[in-house]
Write an enzyme that holds these catalytic residues in place. Structure first.
Site, short mmCIF file in Angstrom:
data_model
loop_
_atom_site.label_atom_id
_atom_site.label_comp_id
_atom_site.label_asym_id
_atom_site.label_seq_id
_atom_site.Cartn_x
_atom_site.Cartn_y
_atom_site.Cartn_z
N ASP A 61 0.39 5.08 1.97
CA ASP A 61 -0.48 5.70 2.98
C ASP A 61 -1.31 6.83 2.37
O ASP A 61 -0.80 7.65 1.61
CB ASP A 61 0.36 6.28 4.13
CG ASP A 61 1.26 5.23 4.76
OD1 ASP A 61 0.90 4.05 4.75
OD2 ASP A 61 2.33 5.61 5.27
N HIS A 80 0.84 -1.20 0.00
CA HIS A 80 0.00 0.00 0.00
C HIS A 80 0.87 1.24 0.00
O HIS A 80 2.10 1.18 0.17
CB HIS A 80 -0.91 0.03 1.24
CG HIS A 80 -0.18 0.18 2.53
ND1 HIS A 80 0.54 -0.85 3.11
CD2 HIS A 80 -0.04 1.24 3.36
CE1 HIS A 80 1.08 -0.42 4.24
NE2 HIS A 80 0.74 0.85 4.41
N HIS A 104 4.80 0.27 0.29
CA HIS A 104 5.50 -0.46 1.35
C HIS A 104 4.61 -1.56 1.91
O HIS A 104 3.40 -1.60 1.66
CB HIS A 104 6.02 0.48 2.44
CG HIS A 104 4.94 1.28 3.12
ND1 HIS A 104 4.38 2.41 2.56
CD2 HIS A 104 4.34 1.13 4.31
CE1 HIS A 104 3.47 2.91 3.37
NE2 HIS A 104 3.42 2.15 4.44
N ARG A 106 4.73 6.53 13.89
CA ARG A 106 4.65 7.07 12.53
C ARG A 106 4.08 8.48 12.54
O ARG A 106 3.05 8.73 13.16
CB ARG A 106 3.75 6.16 11.67
CG ARG A 106 3.89 6.46 10.19
CD ARG A 106 3.01 5.53 9.36
NE ARG A 106 1.76 6.18 9.05
CZ ARG A 106 0.74 5.58 8.43
NH1 ARG A 106 0.83 4.30 8.09
NH2 ARG A 106 -0.35 6.25 8.16
#
Ligand code: SIN
Length: 283
Positions: A99, A97, A259, A274
């Site tokens: 983000d 995917h 990633h 994150r």
């Protein structure tokens, strides 16, 4: 300290000679920015930064986009917790995917800091969508040039998520949630091939997790075409793993990479912090 930029196999670059616990000097920051635009993901080793320093580094790049679906750090809500507990089976990010492609203005990038690592496993794979674009066979390129795709978060984070059963164990303890907010989101449309806003390079911008379909194609034709694109993008020649160590940081560009977080460390805890940085509309 002189900065050294060392290629990380097929994808990304490691930046040596910087200490992210202090503000980077303008010249150093310019070098790091250029490496980020060029390589799509940059890695730092042996860093020792506090949560506040993580936030300050992120702010050098833009506005922080506070994640609506992950649990927030209890003291620093700018930081999303990406945690897998010892007893959990499912992890966050365990599929290819990028983000926030479900946003109208997709995120620029995400800065992930390792806070607790399993004794082995738990690597993150990256795939370069610059390289995937450059390697497109002509007959596939000609079928996707100029097309647009619809992206969504609803099927992943919403109350009717197909993966709801699979992620029950993470939702039930609050680490993924906020389905009501996901249900209300409108689905944006982005070009299948973008011109990257920083590098000017072209990159493929669809992904297996958040892209729903290619606009203007019947469902079956869209599904088949997306599968063909994904099979191409998943080629090993466009991928590289990043093996985390204490003090490691990865900063990926969501417009240039995919990633995938390996889920190969059952029985051990992994905690990552994150911060995602807001981006802009893509063309
Ligand atoms: C993510 O997908 O944002 C998390 C990646 C990872 O935990 O390695």
């Amino acid at each position: 300290m002189a900065i050294e930029i060392r290629k990380h196999g097929r994808v990304g670059a490691e930046i040596l000679g910087v200490d992210l616990s202090r503000p980077l000097q303008p010249e150093a920051l310019a070098q790091v920015r250029a490496a980020f635009a060029e390589h799509g993901v940059i890695f730092f080793r042996d860093q020792s930064i506090t949560e506040q320093q993580h936030i300050e580094f992120a702010r050098e790049w833009g506005t922080i986009n506070i994640n609506r679906f992950f649990a927030a750090h209890p003291v620093h809500p700018e930081i999303a917790l990406v945690v897998k507990e010892r007893e959990q089976q499912h992890n966050i990010g365990g599929g290819w995917h990028t983000d926030h492609s479900y946003d109208f203005e997709p995120a620029l990038g995400s800065i992930l800091v390792a806070r607790a690592l399993p004794p082995q496993g738990g690597a993150t794979a990256f795939a370069s969508m610059y390289a995937a674009y450059d390697g497109l066979p002509e007959n596939l390129r000609s079928r996707i040039e100029g097309r647009y795709a619809v992206h969504s978060a609803r099927h992943v984070f919403g109350s009717k998520a197909a993966v709801y059963e699979a992620v029950q164990d993470t939702r039930s303890d609050g680490r993924i949630g906020n389905a009501a907010a996901a249900d209300l989101l409108d689905d944006p449309v982005h070009p299948v091939i973008i011109t990257h806003p920083l590098s000017g390079k072209r990159a493929i911008y669809v992904n297996p997790s958040f892209t729903l379909h290619i606009q203007g194609l019947p469902e079956e034709a869209s599904r088949t075409l997306l599968e063909e694109i994904y099979a191409h993008c998943r080629s090993p020649e466009f991928q590289e793993d990043f093996h985390w160590r204490d003090g490691s940081i990865a900063f990926w560009d969501n417009r240039a990479t995919w990633h995938y977080a390996y889920n190969d460390y059952h029985g051990h805890r992994r905690e990552m912090h994150r911060i995602t940085i807001a981006g802009s509309a893509l063309t």
